[in-house]
Structure formats: structure tokens, C-alpha cells
Scaffold this motif. Structure first.
Motif, PDB file in Angstrom:
ATOM      1  N   ILE A 167       9.227   7.828  -1.598  1.00 21.23           N
ATOM      2  CA  ILE A 167      10.055   6.715  -2.047  1.00 21.23           C
ATOM      3  C   ILE A 167       9.212   5.498  -2.443  1.00 21.23           C
ATOM      4  O   ILE A 167       9.592   4.710  -3.298  1.00 21.23           O
ATOM      5  CB  ILE A 167      11.074   6.346  -0.936  1.00 21.23           C
ATOM      6  N   GLN A 168       8.011   5.387  -1.824  1.00 17.09           N
ATOM      7  CA  GLN A 168       7.153   4.226  -2.105  1.00 17.09           C
ATOM      8  C   GLN A 168       6.539   4.300  -3.506  1.00 17.09           C
ATOM      9  O   GLN A 168       6.009   3.305  -4.000  1.00 17.09           O
ATOM     10  CB  GLN A 168       6.034   4.130  -1.055  1.00 17.09           C
ATOM     11  N   GLN A 169       6.621   5.481  -4.123  1.00 15.74           N
ATOM     12  CA  GLN A 169       6.055   5.639  -5.480  1.00 15.74           C
ATOM     13  C   GLN A 169       7.117   5.413  -6.562  1.00 15.74           C
ATOM     14  O   GLN A 169       6.948   5.825  -7.703  1.00 15.74           O
ATOM     15  CB  GLN A 169       5.477   7.061  -5.644  1.00 15.74           C
ATOM     16  N   THR A 170       8.222   4.769  -6.205  1.00 19.01           N
ATOM     17  CA  THR A 170       9.302   4.527  -7.160  1.00 19.01           C
ATOM     18  C   THR A 170       9.509   3.022  -7.326  1.00 19.01           C
ATOM     19  O   THR A 170       8.804   2.219  -6.707  1.00 19.01           O
ATOM     20  CB  THR A 170      10.628   5.133  -6.650  1.00 19.01           C
ATOM     21  N   GLY A 171      10.503   2.661  -8.094  1.00 19.08           N
ATOM     22  CA  GLY A 171      10.836   1.252  -8.275  1.00 19.08           C
ATOM     23  C   GLY A 171      11.698   0.693  -7.149  1.00 19.08           C
ATOM     24  O   GLY A 171      12.108  -0.471  -7.190  1.00 19.08           O
ATOM     25  N   ILE A 172      11.984   1.527  -6.146  1.00 13.53           N
ATOM     26  CA  ILE A 172      12.780   1.076  -5.006  1.00 13.53           C
ATOM     27  C   ILE A 172      11.938   0.138  -4.149  1.00 13.53           C
ATOM     28  O   ILE A 172      10.790   0.437  -3.838  1.00 13.53           O
ATOM     29  CB  ILE A 172      13.263   2.280  -4.174  1.00 13.53           C
ATOM     30  N   ARG A 173      12.513  -1.002  -3.774  1.00 18.25           N
ATOM     31  CA  ARG A 173      11.777  -1.970  -2.958  1.00 18.25           C
ATOM     32  C   ARG A 173      11.946  -1.579  -1.492  1.00 18.25           C
ATOM     33  O   ARG A 173      13.065  -1.513  -0.982  1.00 18.25           O
ATOM     34  CB  ARG A 173      12.348  -3.367  -3.213  1.00 18.25           C
ATOM     35  N   CYS A 174      10.821  -1.304  -0.823  1.00 20.79           N
ATOM     36  CA  CYS A 174      10.874  -0.781   0.545  1.00 20.79           C
ATOM     37  C   CYS A 174      10.364  -1.810   1.557  1.00 20.79           C
ATOM     38  O   CYS A 174       9.267  -2.339   1.402  1.00 20.79           O
ATOM     39  CB  CYS A 174      10.030   0.479   0.663  1.00 20.79           C
ATOM     40  N   PHE A 175      11.195  -2.083   2.557  1.00 20.98           N
ATOM     41  CA  PHE A 175      10.780  -2.900   3.698  1.00 20.98           C
ATOM     42  C   PHE A 175      10.792  -1.969   4.910  1.00 20.98           C
ATOM     43  O   PHE A 175      11.789  -1.890   5.627  1.00 20.98           O
ATOM     44  CB  PHE A 175      11.767  -4.047   3.923  1.00 20.98           C
ATOM     45  N   ASP A 176       9.712  -1.215   5.090  1.00 21.18           N
ATOM     46  CA  ASP A 176       9.728  -0.235   6.176  1.00 21.18           C
ATOM     47  C   ASP A 176       9.525  -0.933   7.523  1.00 21.18           C
ATOM     48  O   ASP A 176       9.279  -2.147   7.583  1.00 21.18           O
ATOM     49  CB  ASP A 176       8.730   0.895   5.940  1.00 21.18           C
ATOM     50  N   LEU A 177       9.659  -0.163   8.594  1.00 23.82           N
ATOM     51  CA  LEU A 177       9.619  -0.764   9.929  1.00 23.82           C
ATOM     52  C   LEU A 177       8.295  -1.480  10.187  1.00 23.82           C
ATOM     53  O   LEU A 177       8.280  -2.576  10.759  1.00 23.82           O
ATOM     54  CB  LEU A 177       9.879   0.300  10.999  1.00 23.82           C
ATOM     55  N   ALA A 178       7.196  -0.886   9.736  1.00 25.71           N
ATOM     56  CA  ALA A 178       5.885  -1.513   9.939  1.00 25.71           C
ATOM     57  C   ALA A 178       5.838  -2.883   9.259  1.00 25.71           C
ATOM     58  O   ALA A 178       5.336  -3.859   9.831  1.00 25.71           O
ATOM     59  CB  ALA A 178       4.783  -0.606   9.384  1.00 25.71           C
ATOM     60  N   HIS A 179       6.386  -2.963   8.062  1.00 25.65           N
ATOM     61  CA  HIS A 179       6.430  -4.232   7.311  1.00 25.65           C
ATOM     62  C   HIS A 179       7.293  -5.255   8.054  1.00 25.65           C
ATOM     63  O   HIS A 179       6.936  -6.435   8.161  1.00 25.65           O
ATOM     64  CB  HIS A 179       6.991  -3.973   5.909  1.00 25.65           C
ATOM     65  N   ILE A 180       8.436  -4.806   8.581  1.00 33.85           N
ATOM     66  CA  ILE A 180       9.341  -5.712   9.310  1.00 33.85           C
ATOM     67  C   ILE A 180       8.651  -6.242  10.564  1.00 33.85           C
ATOM     68  O   ILE A 180       8.738  -7.428  10.882  1.00 33.85           O
ATOM     69  CB  ILE A 180      10.660  -4.992   9.675  1.00 33.85           C
ATOM     70  N   ARG A 181       7.928  -5.361  11.263  1.00 39.04           N
ATOM     71  CA  ARG A 181       7.225  -5.788  12.479  1.00 39.04           C
ATOM     72  C   ARG A 181       6.112  -6.790  12.141  1.00 39.04           C
ATOM     73  O   ARG A 181       5.824  -7.704  12.911  1.00 39.04           O
ATOM     74  CB  ARG A 181       6.647  -4.571  13.207  1.00 39.04           C
ATOM     75  N   GLN A 182       5.481  -6.594  10.994  1.00 35.81           N
ATOM     76  CA  GLN A 182       4.385  -7.465  10.580  1.00 35.81           C
ATOM     77  C   GLN A 182       4.902  -8.834  10.129  1.00 35.81           C
ATOM     78  O   GLN A 182       4.357  -9.871  10.495  1.00 35.81           O
ATOM     79  CB  GLN A 182       3.652  -6.778   9.414  1.00 35.81           C
ATOM     80  N   GLN A 183       5.998  -8.836   9.372  1.00 45.88           N
ATOM     81  CA  GLN A 183       6.502 -10.071   8.765  1.00 45.88           C
ATOM     82  C   GLN A 183       7.501 -10.814   9.657  1.00 45.88           C
ATOM     83  O   GLN A 183       7.642 -12.020   9.559  1.00 45.88           O
ATOM     84  CB  GLN A 183       7.206  -9.744   7.438  1.00 45.88           C
ATOM     85  N   GLY A 184       8.222 -10.052  10.485  1.00 52.03           N
ATOM     86  CA  GLY A 184       9.320 -10.637  11.258  1.00 52.03           C
ATOM     87  C   GLY A 184      10.613 -10.580  10.447  1.00 52.03           C
ATOM     88  O   GLY A 184      10.589 -10.662   9.215  1.00 52.03           O
ATOM     89  N   MET A 185      11.744 -10.425  11.139  1.00 50.10           N
ATOM     90  CA  MET A 185      13.017 -10.216  10.456  1.00 50.10           C
ATOM     91  C   MET A 185      13.452 -11.421   9.635  1.00 50.10           C
ATOM     92  O   MET A 185      14.057 -11.268   8.576  1.00 50.10           O
ATOM     93  CB  MET A 185      14.107  -9.839  11.470  1.00 50.10           C
ATOM     94  N   ASP A 186      13.152 -12.633  10.093  1.00 49.65           N
ATOM     95  CA  ASP A 186      13.559 -13.823   9.337  1.00 49.65           C
ATOM     96  C   ASP A 186      13.000 -13.783   7.921  1.00 49.65           C
ATOM     97  O   ASP A 186      13.726 -13.998   6.938  1.00 49.65           O
ATOM     98  CB  ASP A 186      13.051 -15.102  10.024  1.00 49.65           C
ATOM     99  N   ARG A 187      11.725 -13.478   7.812  1.00 51.73           N
ATOM    100  CA  ARG A 187      11.093 -13.454   6.485  1.00 51.73           C
ATOM    101  C   ARG A 187      11.613 -12.300   5.642  1.00 51.73           C
ATOM    102  O   ARG A 187      11.768 -12.422   4.430  1.00 51.73           O
ATOM    103  CB  ARG A 187       9.561 -13.375   6.631  1.00 51.73           C
TER     104      ARG A 187
END
Length: 299
Positions: free
Chosen positions: A188-208
Motif C-alpha cells: 500500500i505504501q507504493q501507491t498514492g494512498i496516504r499512510c499514517f501507520d502505527l509507527a508514524h503515529i507513535r513517532q508524531q503523536g496523535m495530535d499532529r
């Protein structure tokens, strides 16, 4: 965040044609019995979409390589009509499903009306091709199908393929990355779909992440958006009541915050709630927490 008032209609559509009859078919009735309508202050009767679960079979269809294809198409047509009726009455379609394949009823119905975006909350990418799926269950390939990947019978209902464009999909909370690689799923990461996977959420925080999601939605200029809430996006520790478990996940607060954020845009046409299996929720506490979270997201 400004609350937007939605005129909610509750739709019960507990199909498990894309999964298996192990309890998820009880999702709608359990949340309704648990007081969901009262918590949301919905006065109108629940719309019951006839499900064709009695014809469930594990035989793969010769053309699609998926299970229950004819029944799934019939059910999707019934659900699609219901969704269109509810939205044409300027109501919010809160759809209590069984499994994620109900999107094959919802997204073509929306596409027939205009261009809609999709906020897809799920622990899984749901991006398998039928021949890579171990089971032929459309619940593990629903996002691939609704974005136009897969057999014509399922991806091009009423010549509406794709029901939603890649660039209009936001996938939130994926954590089955290793599994998808192991079984050879499309990435899915090789498509135009914008992905906020769990690792990204943990890194950025849910507010962001919520801020980013709302910015993305505002930049899309679509006619509206749909929220898909697969309850397995919740942490396995707080919601083990799903058929395919993976460690980790979002808290009730995080999931609720995201749903509330999307609702605050005033653009949401509806939400589908799927995959919660009440038979695995022995004392009913998980059902109550899901109900509370949804009610708070609308308040």
C-alpha cells in the motif's frame, strides 16, 4: 475543535460474507442492545439491511477467486441503496457492519453521487490480491478492491471503478507490515494512498496526525468523506475481541480523537464500524467502551 451537528440514522448491516461466521455478525445487535442509539440520542428506528449470511460458503468463486461473490454483490446492492437513501435525506449514515467487505456496498453508492474521500482506520492494509489471500476473504482485500485493484466483478460494479481514488484515501493505524510482506501482499505504501501507520503515529503523536489528516482532507476538495472504523485498529490489549489479532494499536482516546476530528469538518457522510466480535468480549466491557467512544466523538 468545533462540534458539527449530524442528523444520525443507524443502519444495521452485519454481513460476514467477506470473513467468517464466528461472531462478528453480532456486532450491530450488540452495540444497539448496549445503548448506542440512546447514547447518540437517535430517535428514528434502526434501518435493517437484509444480510445473506445464511448462504455463507468457503468455496472460492471461479472468476473472482473470492468467497461468497454472488451473495456479496446482492448484499452490496441492498446496502448501497440504503446508503444513498439516507444521504439523500441529508442524514449521517452510521453503519454497523460485520466485516470490512461492506465497503463494497458503501463506496460504489457514494461514487454514484459524486467524489468522496475515505478515512480508513484499520490495523491491516487490506490490500491483498485474491490469489495471494490465504482464505479468499474479501475482508483482507477490501481497500484494494474499492480502489480498483482486483477482479472486474467486484471492482467495477455499475462501471464505477475506482469507487475511491488512491489520492483520496487516508489509511490510519496499519501494523500488519511484516505479515503483508510475508504473504506477498501488494504494498500500500507504493501507491498514492496516504499512510499514517502505527509507527508514524507513535513517532508524531496523535495530535499532529489528526492535524495532518484534516489538512489532507481539506486539500482534497471532494464532495464529502466516509470514515471506516475497523475496531482492530484499537490496541490488542484493550480490544482482543477480533478474529485476526496483532499486537499494539491505538487507545480508545486516540481513535475517538481522530473520528471526532474528521466529524468536525462537517464533511462526513457516514461511518462504518466493523470486525468487533462480541463473542470474544465475555463481560461486554469492550462493547460499552466502543459505544462510549462513538458517543463522545459526536458530542
Amino acid at each position: 475543535m468545533q462540534a458539527h451537528h449530524y442528523n444520525i440514522r443507524l443502519i444495521s448491516a452485519p454481513s460476514i460474507l467477506g470473513l467468517k461466521p464466528t461472531g462478528t455478525e453480532l456486532l450491530a445487535q450488540t452495540l444497539l442492545n448496549g445503548g448506542l442509539a440512546e447514547k447518540l440520542q437517535v430517535q428514528q428506528a434502526v434501518i435493517q439491511v437484509p444480510v445473506l449470511n445464511a448462504s455463507y460458503s468457503t468455496q472460492r468463486h471461479p472468476v473472482t477467486n473470492c468467497i461468497n461473490t454472488p451473495a456479496l454483490l446482492d448484499f452490496s446492492a441492498l446496502l448501497g441503496k440504503t446508503i444513498q437513501q439516507v444521504i439523500s435525506q441529508h442524514c449521517f449514515a452510521l453503519t454497523l457492519g460485520g466485516d470490512c467487505s461492506i465497503l463494497l456496498g458503501i463506496m460504489p453508492a457514494l461514487k454514484a453521487r459524486g467524489t468522496y474521500s475515505l478515512v480508513f482506520m484499520d490495523a491491516h492494509a487490506d490490500f491483498y490480491e485474491p490469489e495471494k489471500s490465504l482464505t479468499g476473504e474479501t475482508a483482507d482485500m477490501d481497500l484494494a478492491l474499492i480502489t480498483g485493484r482486483g477482479p472486474e466483478m467486484l471492482t467495477n460494479i455499475h462501471q464505477l471503478r475506482p469507487y475511491v481514488k488512491d489520492e483520496h484515501v487516508l489509511h490510519i493505524g496499519q501494523r500488519d507490515w511484516e505479515e503483508t510482506q510475508h504473504y506477498g501482499s501488494q504494498d500500500i505504501q507504493q501507491t498514492g494512498i496516504r499512510c499514517f501507520d502505527l509507527a508514524h503515529i507513535r513517532q508524531q503523536g496523535m495530535d499532529r496526525v489528526v492535524t495532518s489528516v484534516l489538512q489532507e482532507l481539506n486539500n482534497m476538495h471532494t464532495d464529502g468523506c466516509w470514515i471506516h472504523f475497523d475496531t482492530d485498529v484499537l490496541s490488542d490489549e484493550i480490544n482482543p475481541a477480533v478474529d485476526y489479532r496483532i499486537r499494539g494499536g491505538l487507545s480508545f482516546n486516540e481513535a475517538g480523537q481522530l473520528i471526532q476530528g474528521v466529524l468536525s469538518t462537517g464533511k462526513a457522510a457516514g461511518i462504518s464500524v466493523t470486525i468487533f466480535n462480541p463473542l470474544l468480549d465475555k463481560d461486554g466491557t469492550i462493547a460499552q467502551q466502543i459505544i462510549t467512544m462513538l458517543a463522545e466523538a459526536f458530542s
